[in-house]
Write a protein that holds these residues in place. Structure first.
Motif, PDB file in Angstrom:
ATOM      1  N   SER A 113      56.412 -25.901 -29.430  1.00 45.15           N
ATOM      2  CA  SER A 113      56.307 -26.943 -30.448  1.00 45.15           C
ATOM      3  C   SER A 113      56.517 -26.478 -31.879  1.00 45.15           C
ATOM      4  CB  SER A 113      54.916 -27.600 -30.383  1.00 45.15           C
ATOM      5  OG  SER A 113      54.695 -28.164 -29.127  1.00 45.15           O
ATOM      6  N   PHE A 114      56.357 -25.180 -32.146  1.00 47.20           N
ATOM      7  CA  PHE A 114      56.317 -24.727 -33.528  1.00 47.20           C
ATOM      8  C   PHE A 114      57.472 -23.826 -33.946  1.00 47.20           C
ATOM      9  CE2 PHE A 114      51.607 -25.028 -32.504  1.00 47.20           C
ATOM     10  CZ  PHE A 114      51.505 -26.321 -33.006  1.00 47.20           C
ATOM     11  N   GLY A 115      58.448 -23.612 -33.090  1.00 48.35           N
ATOM     12  CA  GLY A 115      59.538 -22.708 -33.435  1.00 48.35           C
ATOM     13  C   GLY A 115      59.137 -21.263 -33.184  1.00 48.35           C
ATOM     14  N   VAL A 116      59.837 -20.344 -33.834  1.00 42.27           N
ATOM     15  CA  VAL A 116      59.596 -18.925 -33.623  1.00 42.27           C
ATOM     16  C   VAL A 116      58.268 -18.528 -34.269  1.00 42.27           C
ATOM     17  CG1 VAL A 116      60.459 -16.615 -34.117  1.00 42.27           C
ATOM     18  CG2 VAL A 116      62.067 -18.435 -33.523  1.00 42.27           C
ATOM     19  N   LEU A 117      57.465 -17.783 -33.496  1.00 40.72           N
ATOM     20  CA  LEU A 117      56.187 -17.266 -33.974  1.00 40.72           C
ATOM     21  C   LEU A 117      56.214 -15.746 -33.908  1.00 40.72           C
ATOM     22  CD1 LEU A 117      53.685 -19.586 -32.069  1.00 40.72           C
ATOM     23  CD2 LEU A 117      54.447 -19.808 -34.445  1.00 40.72           C
ATOM     24  N   ASN A 118      55.503 -15.112 -34.823  1.00 40.62           N
ATOM     25  CA  ASN A 118      55.384 -13.662 -34.714  1.00 40.62           C
ATOM     26  C   ASN A 118      54.136 -13.310 -33.924  1.00 40.62           C
ATOM     27  OD1 ASN A 118      53.094 -13.448 -36.488  1.00 40.62           O
ATOM     28  ND2 ASN A 118      54.483 -13.568 -38.236  1.00 40.62           N
ATOM     29  N   LYS A 137      59.255 -32.040 -33.462  1.00 42.36           N
ATOM     30  CA  LYS A 137      59.032 -30.612 -33.641  1.00 42.36           C
ATOM     31  C   LYS A 137      58.943 -30.270 -35.132  1.00 42.36           C
ATOM     32  CE  LYS A 137      60.452 -26.262 -31.630  1.00 42.36           C
ATOM     33  NZ  LYS A 137      61.318 -25.638 -30.645  1.00 42.36           N
ATOM     34  N   PHE A 138      59.790 -30.902 -35.951  1.00 39.36           N
ATOM     35  CA  PHE A 138      59.745 -30.704 -37.396  1.00 39.36           C
ATOM     36  C   PHE A 138      58.388 -31.133 -37.953  1.00 39.36           C
ATOM     37  CE2 PHE A 138      60.246 -32.646 -41.620  1.00 39.36           C
ATOM     38  CZ  PHE A 138      60.600 -31.526 -42.354  1.00 39.36           C
ATOM     39  N   ILE A 139      57.905 -32.290 -37.526  1.00 36.42           N
ATOM     40  CA  ILE A 139      56.609 -32.799 -37.986  1.00 36.42           C
ATOM     41  C   ILE A 139      55.482 -31.869 -37.534  1.00 36.42           C
ATOM     42  CG2 ILE A 139      54.946 -34.705 -37.755  1.00 36.42           C
ATOM     43  CD1 ILE A 139      57.374 -35.326 -39.551  1.00 36.42           C
ATOM     44  N   LEU A 140      55.542 -31.417 -36.289  1.00 35.91           N
ATOM     45  CA  LEU A 140      54.527 -30.495 -35.777  1.00 35.91           C
ATOM     46  C   LEU A 140      54.501 -29.200 -36.595  1.00 35.91           C
ATOM     47  CD1 LEU A 140      55.064 -30.950 -31.938  1.00 35.91           C
ATOM     48  CD2 LEU A 140      53.056 -31.651 -33.248  1.00 35.91           C
ATOM     49  N   LEU A 157      51.904  -7.941 -20.433  1.00 31.93           N
ATOM     50  CA  LEU A 157      53.201  -8.012 -21.105  1.00 31.93           C
ATOM     51  C   LEU A 157      53.128  -7.428 -22.509  1.00 31.93           C
ATOM     52  CD1 LEU A 157      54.427 -11.553 -19.989  1.00 31.93           C
ATOM     53  CD2 LEU A 157      55.438  -9.341 -19.379  1.00 31.93           C
ATOM     54  N   GLY A 158      51.997  -7.593 -23.164  1.00 26.01           N
ATOM     55  CA  GLY A 158      51.782  -7.002 -24.481  1.00 26.01           C
ATOM     56  C   GLY A 158      52.343  -7.823 -25.616  1.00 26.01           C
ATOM     57  N   GLU A 159      51.858  -7.511 -26.806  1.00 23.53           N
ATOM     58  CA  GLU A 159      52.219  -8.301 -27.979  1.00 23.53           C
ATOM     59  C   GLU A 159      53.697  -8.202 -28.330  1.00 23.53           C
ATOM     60  OE1 GLU A 159      50.623  -5.153 -31.357  1.00 23.53           O
ATOM     61  OE2 GLU A 159      49.482  -6.965 -30.961  1.00 23.53           O
ATOM     62  N   ALA A 160      54.353  -7.077 -28.045  1.00 21.37           N
ATOM     63  CA  ALA A 160      55.776  -6.942 -28.362  1.00 21.37           C
ATOM     64  C   ALA A 160      56.609  -7.996 -27.616  1.00 21.37           C
ATOM     65  CB  ALA A 160      56.270  -5.536 -28.025  1.00 21.37           C
ATOM     66  N   HIS A 161      56.174  -8.342 -26.411  1.00 17.04           N
ATOM     67  CA  HIS A 161      56.885  -9.350 -25.614  1.00 17.04           C
ATOM     68  C   HIS A 161      56.887 -10.715 -26.311  1.00 17.04           C
ATOM     69  CE1 HIS A 161      58.323 -11.451 -22.023  1.00 17.04           C
ATOM     70  NE2 HIS A 161      57.381 -12.355 -22.263  1.00 17.04           N
ATOM     71  N   PHE A 162      55.839 -11.001 -27.065  1.00 16.33           N
ATOM     72  CA  PHE A 162      55.681 -12.321 -27.675  1.00 16.33           C
ATOM     73  C   PHE A 162      56.114 -12.374 -29.140  1.00 16.33           C
ATOM     74  CE2 PHE A 162      52.869 -12.146 -24.075  1.00 16.33           C
ATOM     75  CZ  PHE A 162      53.148 -13.343 -23.444  1.00 16.33           C
ATOM     76  N   ASP A 163      56.410 -11.226 -29.728  1.00 14.17           N
ATOM     77  CA  ASP A 163      56.816 -11.200 -31.125  1.00 14.17           C
ATOM     78  C   ASP A 163      58.167 -11.892 -31.286  1.00 14.17           C
ATOM     79  OD1 ASP A 163      56.396 -10.601 -33.800  1.00 14.17           O
ATOM     80  OD2 ASP A 163      57.360  -8.640 -33.669  1.00 14.17           O
ATOM     81  N   ASN A 164      58.217 -12.855 -32.193  1.00 14.19           N
ATOM     82  CA  ASN A 164      59.429 -13.637 -32.483  1.00 14.19           C
ATOM     83  C   ASN A 164      59.887 -14.484 -31.301  1.00 14.19           C
ATOM     84  OD1 ASN A 164      59.725 -12.796 -35.225  1.00 14.19           O
ATOM     85  ND2 ASN A 164      60.370 -10.811 -34.424  1.00 14.19           N
ATOM     86  N   LYS A 165      58.965 -14.856 -30.447  1.00 10.86           N
ATOM     87  CA  LYS A 165      59.262 -15.722 -29.311  1.00 10.86           C
ATOM     88  C   LYS A 165      59.172 -17.183 -29.768  1.00 10.86           C
ATOM     89  CE  LYS A 165      58.179 -16.342 -24.488  1.00 10.86           C
ATOM     90  NZ  LYS A 165      58.697 -15.499 -23.466  1.00 10.86           N
ATOM     91  N   GLU A 166      60.015 -18.007 -29.225  1.00  9.29           N
ATOM     92  CA  GLU A 166      60.045 -19.431 -29.575  1.00  9.29           C
ATOM     93  C   GLU A 166      58.857 -20.157 -28.966  1.00  9.29           C
ATOM     94  OE1 GLU A 166      62.161 -23.024 -31.009  1.00  9.29           O
ATOM     95  OE2 GLU A 166      63.026 -21.030 -31.008  1.00  9.29           O
ATOM     96  N   SER A 167      58.132 -20.857 -29.805  1.00  7.42           N
ATOM     97  CA  SER A 167      57.023 -21.684 -29.352  1.00  7.42           C
ATOM     98  C   SER A 167      57.563 -23.023 -28.870  1.00  7.42           C
ATOM     99  CB  SER A 167      56.045 -21.917 -30.513  1.00  7.42           C
ATOM    100  OG  SER A 167      55.232 -23.031 -30.290  1.00  7.42           O
ATOM    101  N   MET A 221      53.103 -30.189 -40.252  1.00  8.19           N
ATOM    102  CA  MET A 221      51.747 -30.699 -40.429  1.00  8.19           C
ATOM    103  C   MET A 221      50.695 -30.083 -39.516  1.00  8.19           C
ATOM    104  SD  MET A 221      52.715 -34.694 -40.972  1.00  8.19           S
ATOM    105  CE  MET A 221      51.074 -35.166 -41.475  1.00  8.19           C
ATOM    106  N   ILE A 222      51.070 -29.575 -38.370  1.00  5.11           N
ATOM    107  CA  ILE A 222      50.085 -29.145 -37.377  1.00  5.11           C
ATOM    108  C   ILE A 222      50.048 -27.621 -37.204  1.00  5.11           C
ATOM    109  CG2 ILE A 222      49.325 -29.403 -34.977  1.00  5.11           C
ATOM    110  CD1 ILE A 222      49.166 -31.995 -36.604  1.00  5.11           C
ATOM    111  N   LYS A 223      51.186 -26.973 -37.309  1.00  3.97           N
ATOM    112  CA  LYS A 223      51.287 -25.551 -37.001  1.00  3.97           C
ATOM    113  C   LYS A 223      50.210 -24.718 -37.695  1.00  3.97           C
ATOM    114  CE  LYS A 223      54.364 -21.594 -37.435  1.00  3.97           C
ATOM    115  NZ  LYS A 223      55.688 -21.148 -37.896  1.00  3.97           N
ATOM    116  N   ASN A 224      50.045 -24.863 -39.003  1.00  2.00           N
ATOM    117  CA  ASN A 224      49.087 -24.024 -39.729  1.00  2.00           C
ATOM    118  C   ASN A 224      47.647 -24.261 -39.284  1.00  2.00           C
ATOM    119  OD1 ASN A 224      51.015 -22.635 -41.173  1.00  2.00           O
ATOM    120  ND2 ASN A 224      51.016 -24.097 -42.850  1.00  2.00           N
TER     121      ASN A 224
END
Length: 133
Positions: free
Chosen positions: A126-131, A62-65, A114-124, A68-71
């Motif tokens: 593979s990539f951790g928390v995403l906004n 997950k750290f490597i993802l 569900l809308g964007e508010a539902h997904f704000d700061n949700k844990e991915s 190196m991959i997230k962006n």
């Protein structure tokens, strides 16, 4: 270039219209998968959000993802053709066109509702928390 906002009803409706225009006989314009497998491939993204059927990466991977991959995945630059993909996105077994099509439409509708508010700061997965952006 700003990407279309999947949380917008007009954008999700446009995507669903495009999906409804697909046929199993359609030829790939981008990549090697047939239409049915591509629908299943697209469903994996939603399975990672809504279903608990894919193995989560261990801490080091997950750290490597993230490093190196997230962006490459979450930016607005289009993916290159025939690029590498994670193993869970490789669809090798036979799928049913109508089933995969219906699943993808259901996932898109659920996400939009569900809308964007539902997904704000949700844990991915593979990539951790995403906004939401």
């Amino acid at each position: 270039m700003a990407l279309p906002n999947i949380f917008s009803k007009s954008v999700s409706d446009e995507i669903i219209t495009r999906i409804n225009n697909l046929t199993p006989e359609g030829q790939p314009e981008w990549g090697k998968m047939d239409v049915t497998r591509m629908l299943a491939h697209c469903n994996v993204t939603y399975e990672l959000v809504y279903e608990d059927i894919h193995k989560k990466p261990k801490a080091f991977l997950k750290f490597i993802l993230k490093l190196m991959i997230k962006n490459k995945v979450v930016n607005e630059k289009p993916y290159g053709k025939n690029g590498a993909t994670a193993p869970q996105f490789l669809i090798t077994d036979a799928k049913v066109f109508e089933t995969e099509k219906a699943r993808l439409i259901d996932y898109i509708e659920k996400t939009q509702q569900l809308g964007e508010a539902h997904f704000d700061n949700k844990e991915s997965h593979s990539f951790g928390v995403l906004n939401k952006d």
